[in-house]
Design a protein around this motif. Structure first.
Motif, PDB file in Angstrom:
ATOM      1  N   ARG A   1      10.948   3.299 -32.533  1.00  0.00           N
ATOM      2  CA  ARG A   1       9.401   3.097 -32.071  1.00  0.00           C
ATOM      3  C   ARG A   1       9.538   2.262 -30.482  1.00  0.00           C
ATOM      4  O   ARG A   1      10.082   1.457 -30.209  1.00  0.00           O
TER       5      ARG A   1
ATOM      6  N   PRO B   1       6.881   1.994 -26.604  1.00  0.00           N
ATOM      7  CA  PRO B   1       5.667   2.083 -26.000  1.00  0.00           C
ATOM      8  C   PRO B   1       5.535   3.554 -25.545  1.00  0.00           C
ATOM      9  O   PRO B   1       6.695   4.003 -25.075  1.00  0.00           O
ATOM     10  N   GLY B   2       4.503   4.111 -25.179  1.00  0.00           N
ATOM     11  CA  GLY B   2       4.192   5.233 -24.891  1.00  0.00           C
ATOM     12  C   GLY B   2       5.040   6.233 -23.352  1.00  0.00           C
ATOM     13  O   GLY B   2       4.736   7.097 -23.218  1.00  0.00           O
ATOM     14  N   SER B   3       4.986   5.171 -22.553  1.00  0.00           N
ATOM     15  CA  SER B   3       5.301   5.516 -21.273  1.00  0.00           C
ATOM     16  C   SER B   3       6.558   6.076 -21.036  1.00  0.00           C
ATOM     17  O   SER B   3       7.723   5.612 -21.847  1.00  0.00           O
ATOM     18  N   LYS B   4       7.024   6.785 -19.998  1.00  0.00           N
ATOM     19  CA  LYS B   4       8.252   7.515 -19.802  1.00  0.00           C
ATOM     20  C   LYS B   4       9.317   6.429 -19.665  1.00  0.00           C
ATOM     21  O   LYS B   4      10.420   6.687 -19.927  1.00  0.00           O
TER      22      LYS B   4
ATOM     23  N   THR C   1      10.824   7.151 -30.023  1.00  0.00           N
ATOM     24  CA  THR C   1       9.633   7.653 -30.777  1.00  0.00           C
ATOM     25  C   THR C   1       8.220   6.774 -30.133  1.00  0.00           C
ATOM     26  O   THR C   1       8.222   5.776 -30.554  1.00  0.00           O
ATOM     27  N   PRO C   2       7.440   7.552 -29.384  1.00  0.00           N
ATOM     28  CA  PRO C   2       6.025   6.760 -28.968  1.00  0.00           C
ATOM     29  C   PRO C   2       5.179   6.793 -30.244  1.00  0.00           C
ATOM     30  O   PRO C   2       5.033   7.399 -30.949  1.00  0.00           O
TER      31      PRO C   2
ATOM     32  N   TRP D   1       9.549   3.349 -21.022  1.00  0.00           N
ATOM     33  CA  TRP D   1       9.970   2.761 -22.259  1.00  0.00           C
ATOM     34  C   TRP D   1      10.883   3.761 -22.953  1.00  0.00           C
ATOM     35  O   TRP D   1      11.726   3.114 -23.644  1.00  0.00           O
ATOM     36  N   LEU D   2      10.288   4.879 -22.999  1.00  0.00           N
ATOM     37  CA  LEU D   2      11.000   6.086 -23.777  1.00  0.00           C
ATOM     38  C   LEU D   2      12.463   6.290 -23.239  1.00  0.00           C
ATOM     39  O   LEU D   2      13.237   6.307 -23.847  1.00  0.00           O
TER      40      LEU D   2
ATOM     41  N   GLN E   1      11.684  -0.738 -34.471  1.00  0.00           N
ATOM     42  CA  GLN E   1      11.062  -1.006 -33.517  1.00  0.00           C
ATOM     43  C   GLN E   1      11.733  -2.060 -32.592  1.00  0.00           C
ATOM     44  O   GLN E   1      12.643  -2.829 -33.096  1.00  0.00           O
TER      45      GLN E   1
END
Length: 334
Positions: free
Chosen positions: A177, A179-182, A196-197, A184-185, A215
């Motif tokens: 897991r 955070p959802g931003s590019k 995985t966002p 972080w991914l 995570q």
């Protein structure tokens, strides 16, 4: 009987006292107001450090400043502080490397994995020539002046099941897991996992049900969110040493005299030092806490992770905005 002389003297003293009292509001108005906006909650070291800032200024410049601390993002929402300072609507705040990178792209180097090794190196970087150069650009482009660097935390991996992790290859297939931003991914993939966002509020259930396998967060966040209840291992990858920058509006800073500027900067540095010392102590104590809770705490080949992650960044679009030689200079800072 009160003599005429004594009566006259008392009258004069009373008049003087009344005059002094009436002058107090005027004196209070001459204080320089310094409003502070922070999203930190009262128990956080990032909240407590502002009291250190206030106390330090009161000691070094008694009666010169009116410091007003606003916690819980009650004055400005998190992420909007730098704009408010640039417009002169706010005096002081802490801003992240991510906030700065929006207007100073070269600063994005500090949002990448394995750029800073530990809190000690973090301080040497930002208190040395690299920090001076980049902060000068921040001052020019953002209309704010960074005063000190506060340690935010070091991110570690937290696994649902025990796994032997030595190098990034050992994380292949792990749903990590992020955070959802590019940004972080990208870091998650660079660590060798399948990024995985997922919203932070969903992480506990995701780990419990197996939607995600792992995570990453600083250890204090793992404890606060009770993620140790649904995980069995912490891998001390130390892949991101994060910081916050205590900054002041240029409009406010430039209105101060040289002595006041020095005192405000010294107060900010005292606040950061207080935060850094206590946050580092907390992190070190938490390792034992997690062990007592039954988690395995392991340390991988951190150098193998560092080389792999830095190579991924150097071959990416992110690195194209980093000044030539900057990463080498950071790596050489001991």
């Amino acid at each position: 009987m009160i003599s005429q002389h004594s009566l006259r003297r008392r009258t004069l003293l009373g008049a003087a006292a009344a005059l002094g009292a009436s002058a107090l509001p005027g004196l209070a108005q001459t204080k320089t107001v310094l409003r502070i906006s922070t999203p930190a909650v009262p128990g956080d070291w990032h909240a407590k450090m502002w009291t250190v800032f206030k106390d330090s200024l009161e000691k070094s410049a008694p009666g010169e400043f009116d410091v007003r601390i606003n916690l819980n993002a009650s004055l400005f929402k998190q992420g909007t502080e730098s704009v408010a300072m640039a417009r002169g609507n706010l005096e002081l705040a802490t801003i992240s490397a991510f906030d700065i990178a929006k207007l100073v792209p070269e600063f994005s180097v500090f949002t990448a994995g394995y750029v800073i090794r530990d809190p000690a190196q973090q301080q040497k970087i930002f208190n040395g020539p690299i920090g001076a150069e980049l902060f000068k650009t921040v001052t020019e482009k953002m209309d704010i002046t960074p005063l000190a660097t506060a340690y935010l935390g070091t991110r570690q991996l937290n696994l649902r099941e025990v796994r032997k992790v030595r190098t990034p290859a050992d994380l292949k297939g792990i749903k990590l897991r992020m955070p959802g931003s590019k940004e972080w991914l990208f870091l998650g993939e660079a660590l060798g996992a399948t990024a995985t966002p997922l919203a932070f509020g969903e992480v506990y259930l995701g780990l419990k049900t197996g939607t995600i396998d792992a995570q990453d967060n600083p250890l204090p966040s793992v404890r606060a969110a009770k993620l140790y209840e649904v995980t069995k291992q912490i891998v001390m990858t130390s892949h991101l040493v994060d910081g916050l920058f205590i900054a002041i509006s240029n409009k406010s800073f430039n209105a101060l005299n040289p002595s006041q500027k020095q005192k405000v900067k010294a107060a900010a540095q005292a606040a950061a030092a207080y935060n850094n010392e206590n946050r580092i102590k907390e992190e070190s104590r938490l390792v034992e806490f997690f062990k007592k809770e039954g988690l395995q705490v392991t340390t991988p080949d951190v150098e193998a992770f560092r080389k792999s992650v830095q190579a991924a960044y150097q071959n990416s679009d992110y690195a194209k905005v980093w000044p030539k030689g900057l990463l080498d200079r950071i790596n050489a800072t001991q």
